[in-house]
Design an enzyme around this catalytic site. Sequence first.
Site, PDB file in Angstrom:
ATOM      1  N   LYS A 188     100.370 -39.309  24.430  1.00  0.00           N
ATOM      2  CA  LYS A 188      99.553 -38.202  24.948  1.00  0.00           C
ATOM      3  C   LYS A 188     100.444 -37.015  25.274  1.00  0.00           C
ATOM      4  CE  LYS A 188      98.172 -37.145  29.113  1.00  0.00           C
ATOM      5  NZ  LYS A 188      98.228 -35.646  29.061  1.00  0.00           N
ATOM      6  N   GLU A 395     111.331 -30.837  45.145  1.00  0.00           N
ATOM      7  CA  GLU A 395     111.526 -30.321  43.794  1.00  0.00           C
ATOM      8  C   GLU A 395     110.612 -29.118  43.566  1.00  0.00           C
ATOM      9  OE1 GLU A 395     112.027 -32.172  39.369  1.00  0.00           O
ATOM     10  OE2 GLU A 395     110.273 -32.837  40.495  1.00  0.00           O
TER      11      GLU A 395
END
Length: 497
Positions: A188, A395
């Site tokens: 995907k 992050e």
Amino acid sequence: MGLTQKLHTPHSGDYEQPTGLFINNEWVKGVDGKTFEVINPATEEVIVSVHEATEKDVDIAVAAARKAFEGPWRRETPEQRGRYLAKLADLFEANVDVLAAVESLDNGKALSMAKGDVGMAAGCLRYYGGWADKIEGKVIETTHDAFNYTKKEPIGVCGQIIPWNFPILMWAWKIGPAIACGNTVVLKTAEQTPLSALVACNLIKEAGFPPGVINVISGFGKVAGAAISSHMDIDKVAFTGSTVVGRQIMKAAAGSNLKKVTLELGGKSPNIVFADADIDNAISWVNFGIYFNHGQCCCAGSRVYVQEDIYDKFIERFKARAAKNEVGDPFHADTFQGPQVSQLQFDRIMGYIESGKKEGATVVTGGKRKGTKGYFIEPTIFSNVTEDMKIVQEEIFGPVCSIAKFKTKEEIIKTANASNYGLAAAVHTSNLNTALEVSNALRAGTVWVNAYNMLHHALPFGGYKESGIGRELGEAALDNYTQIKTVSIRLGDALFG
């Protein structure tokens, strides 16, 4: 809506863009007839709509992959698997212009960087083509009346979910080792950047792969990705992306058929500069370490630590270097940093920048949107940071770094390791003892010395701690796609009458 559409890029000119789902070597529409738009991040305009895969389409793709695995592909020779991958690598190189242009179109990365990605993808495919006929077992001596051997066999149908930051490169990182080991694949793409992966699917047929071996679908993580993770007929799932989603995939894998899992997840990587480093060289690598790929890199060196003796000089020179980074149209020759991939990512990064300002960090340079159109953000440096700030702990996945000073090796080792992540790190020094001591002490899957972001398909890549499970690339990646069978043959008479 059809299955292809004519599009144009400034670099490659007109080309045919596949928009369907690639299942069983054919382009097909989604069962439910759904489509979604792909946005150009440099202009905020719609490029094209592509067909969306739902759970039903995942079922069809898995059935095709299972049929291929249990049928002709299972009997294919390792040598021929290698030839297919080598041919695919050749086709990547022959089509570098269109693949790179499409990558720049929907991801926004500079064309020069996109061409580099296509070249690395070809190298990766060719590398694993070379491994295909070198996956071996061993004979194990136990007793004189037994003959024992092990063999490495493919796992089966592998679900693979790739991210939007390196679409074509992650396509190759996932498909290469899986195919070399004899598996079949349902991959995907990221919903933000499906286009280059779909163009690459035409090359799968041209390379001669049998139907059902490689299947590629476009769709959303919460639908198609979730269906892959929990599918009862997928034997293994590999995911590159955020740690949050990685946890969900592990749960889905455990809650379904306990499928094998490998995860390459987030990072908050320390980039450490000692006072004895070549400062110009270090600044060049620190700049590349954070601003490469617009900062949208899981191993980005977003925590910069500089020894106090050179801290002030380093900041001034790093500021000047960051200002030289050309931010703009990915198709312009001089562009180094393109736009962020989406409005969502742009807003997320700007939210972190505002958080840094509110928490008292100093903006050395940047900190603002660039221009009024497109998801462009100025290269940003924060100083006067503390370890408890969000911009130091979390992050950001954008062109934003923090910079702090340190005194001793012992101090910086402790600080660098004080993170939930452990994907990468770097050490800049002219002292070999320092390089070895600090590299060995850092809890990270990759440590660069006097360099940054120098990945290679022969070198294993993956994380410690919450940065993932397993390794991509190198010989180590083959372990993710094989399982060991032990065969023990009794040579003597019956033992028990």
